[in-house]
Scaffold this active site. Structure first.
Site, PDB file in Angstrom:
ATOM      1  N   HIS A 168       2.597 -16.082   7.692  1.00  0.00           N
ATOM      2  CA  HIS A 168       1.317 -15.890   6.999  1.00  0.00           C
ATOM      3  C   HIS A 168       0.606 -17.192   6.672  1.00  0.00           C
ATOM      4  CE1 HIS A 168      -1.329 -15.394   3.495  1.00  0.00           C
ATOM      5  NE2 HIS A 168      -1.663 -14.276   4.089  1.00  0.00           N
ATOM      6  N   HIS A 177       3.035  -3.938   5.012  1.00  0.00           N
ATOM      7  CA  HIS A 177       2.351  -5.230   5.042  1.00  0.00           C
ATOM      8  C   HIS A 177       3.339  -6.379   5.203  1.00  0.00           C
ATOM      9  CE1 HIS A 177       0.074  -8.525   2.764  1.00  0.00           C
ATOM     10  NE2 HIS A 177      -0.637  -8.289   3.844  1.00  0.00           N
TER      11      HIS A 177
HETATM   12  O1  G3P Z   1      -3.753  -6.692   6.576  1.00  0.00           O
HETATM   13  C1  G3P Z   1      -4.486  -7.145   5.516  1.00  0.00           C
HETATM   14  C2  G3P Z   1      -3.951  -8.344   4.806  1.00  0.00           C
HETATM   15  O2  G3P Z   1      -2.807  -8.806   5.424  1.00  0.00           O
HETATM   16  C3  G3P Z   1      -4.923  -9.427   4.704  1.00  0.00           C
HETATM   17  O3  G3P Z   1      -4.543 -10.445   3.836  1.00  0.00           O
HETATM   18  O4  G3P Z   1      -3.675 -12.626   3.251  1.00  0.00           O
HETATM   19  O5  G3P Z   1      -2.137 -10.711   3.349  1.00  0.00           O
HETATM   20  O6  G3P Z   1      -3.024 -11.685   5.435  1.00  0.00           O
HETATM   21  P1  G3P Z   1      -3.285 -11.403   3.990  1.00  0.00           P
HETATM   22 CA    CA Z   2      -2.117 -10.290   7.067  1.00  0.00          CA
END
Ligand code: G3P
Ligand code: CA
Length: 295
Positions: free
Chosen positions: A86, A44
């Protein structure tokens, strides 16, 4: 299978000298290699527990740990370039406030790509990453290509960036990421923005897409016309929900898949696996990879 034996073996041979983050134990690597089933593991924002999120360093750590799939977040600059970050502002993960003190609230969309390229996107995480940059999408997929990795690309806050789907597909196409090999096996595009996912599907019906969130059963049925995956927070799902999603066929005629986020501990990983999910999106791919094989 979420881990490449060749990469794991290389990491084991090279040891900690090639890593900018703690290496997984040799035991973990052996278990990963021996574990061909279980949910796919996605790093992630890269392996973001060990390197600053959404940077090339985080991509490289995921690679060194042996993980092919990385997730990222894509947004657009004032001059129309795509960058991997992000938050919709630069404050948390860069030194924008220091470099551009008069530019509050430091929204990504208010800065040019050249301005963002001046920012330090590593020191906030750890001073040893000082000088790490916010990558453009071109730079990001270039590094993935070099590492032979795969991309779960999130179009972040598409409501702020009208037409970002077309921009994203243009950059991916120019980088060679929309050929059959990538479309079939190396690329998935997801978003919380349902209209954005629908737009991607309209423009490139061959691409695999995902809707982020936990839509109701009725909405899932409607979304299945243009998406292949429903990707919910792990805190929101049950085995019944996962089974209900799996019971529907997605845009490409296969059962809808479920990739859940963000699971960073072994117990959570085992729980998610036991719910029947197809993939786990995690900041700690080494921890989750080991747990889903072992637990
Ligand atoms: O890939 C799922 C996740 O990234 C969604 O939440 O806020 O981390 O982008 P966020
Ligand atoms: Ca994400």
């Amino acid at each position: 299978m979420y881990l490449r034996p060749a990469a794991a073996a290389a990491a084991a041979l090279l040891g900690a000298t090639v890593l900018v983050a703690p290496a997984p134990s040799a035991q973990a690597r052996a278990q990963d290699v021996a574990c061909p089933s279980g949910p796919l593991v996605f790093a992630h924002r890269g392996a973001s527990a060990y390197a600053p999120e959404n940077t090339l360093a985080a991509v490289d750590v995921a690679d060194h740990l042996g993980f092919e799939w990385v997730e990222n977040d894509v947004q657009r600059t004032r001059d129309g370039r795509l960058v991997v970050i992000h938050d919709d502002n630069l404050r948390r993960t860069t030194n924008a406030e220091e470099v551009f003190p008069g530019r509050a609230p430091w929204n990504v969309r208010d800065f040019t790509a050249a301005e963002i390229a001046r920012l330090d996107a590593g020191s906030w995480f750890d001073r040893k990453f000082a000088g790490t940059r916010v990558p453009t999408l071109e730079e990001y997929v270039g590094r993935l290509s070099r590492n032979q990795q795969k991309l779960l690309l999130e179009i972040k806050k598409p409501e702020l960036y009208p037409g970002i789907e077309r921009d994203t597909l243009r950059v991916l196409g120019q980088a060679g990421w929309l050929d059959a090999a990538h479309v079939n096996e190396r690329l998935v595009v997801q978003s919380f923005g349902v209209d954005s996912v629908r737009a991607v599907h309209r423009q490139r019906p061959d691409l695999t897409t995902g809707v982020l969130g936990t839509p109701s059963a009725g909405d899932v049925a409607a979304y299945a016309e243009f998406t292949d995956r429903i990707n919910p927070s792990h805190t929101t799902i049950t085995s019944d929900y996962v089974a209900a999603v799996h019971a529907l066929k997605g845009a490409h005629g296969k059962p809808l898949e479920v990739n859940t986020w963000t699971v960073d501990d072994a117990a959570g990983a085992v729980r998610a696996r036991n719910l029947g999910v197809d993939g786990i999106i995690t900041n700690t791919p080494d921890v989750v990879g080991e747990a889903v094989c072992e637990g």
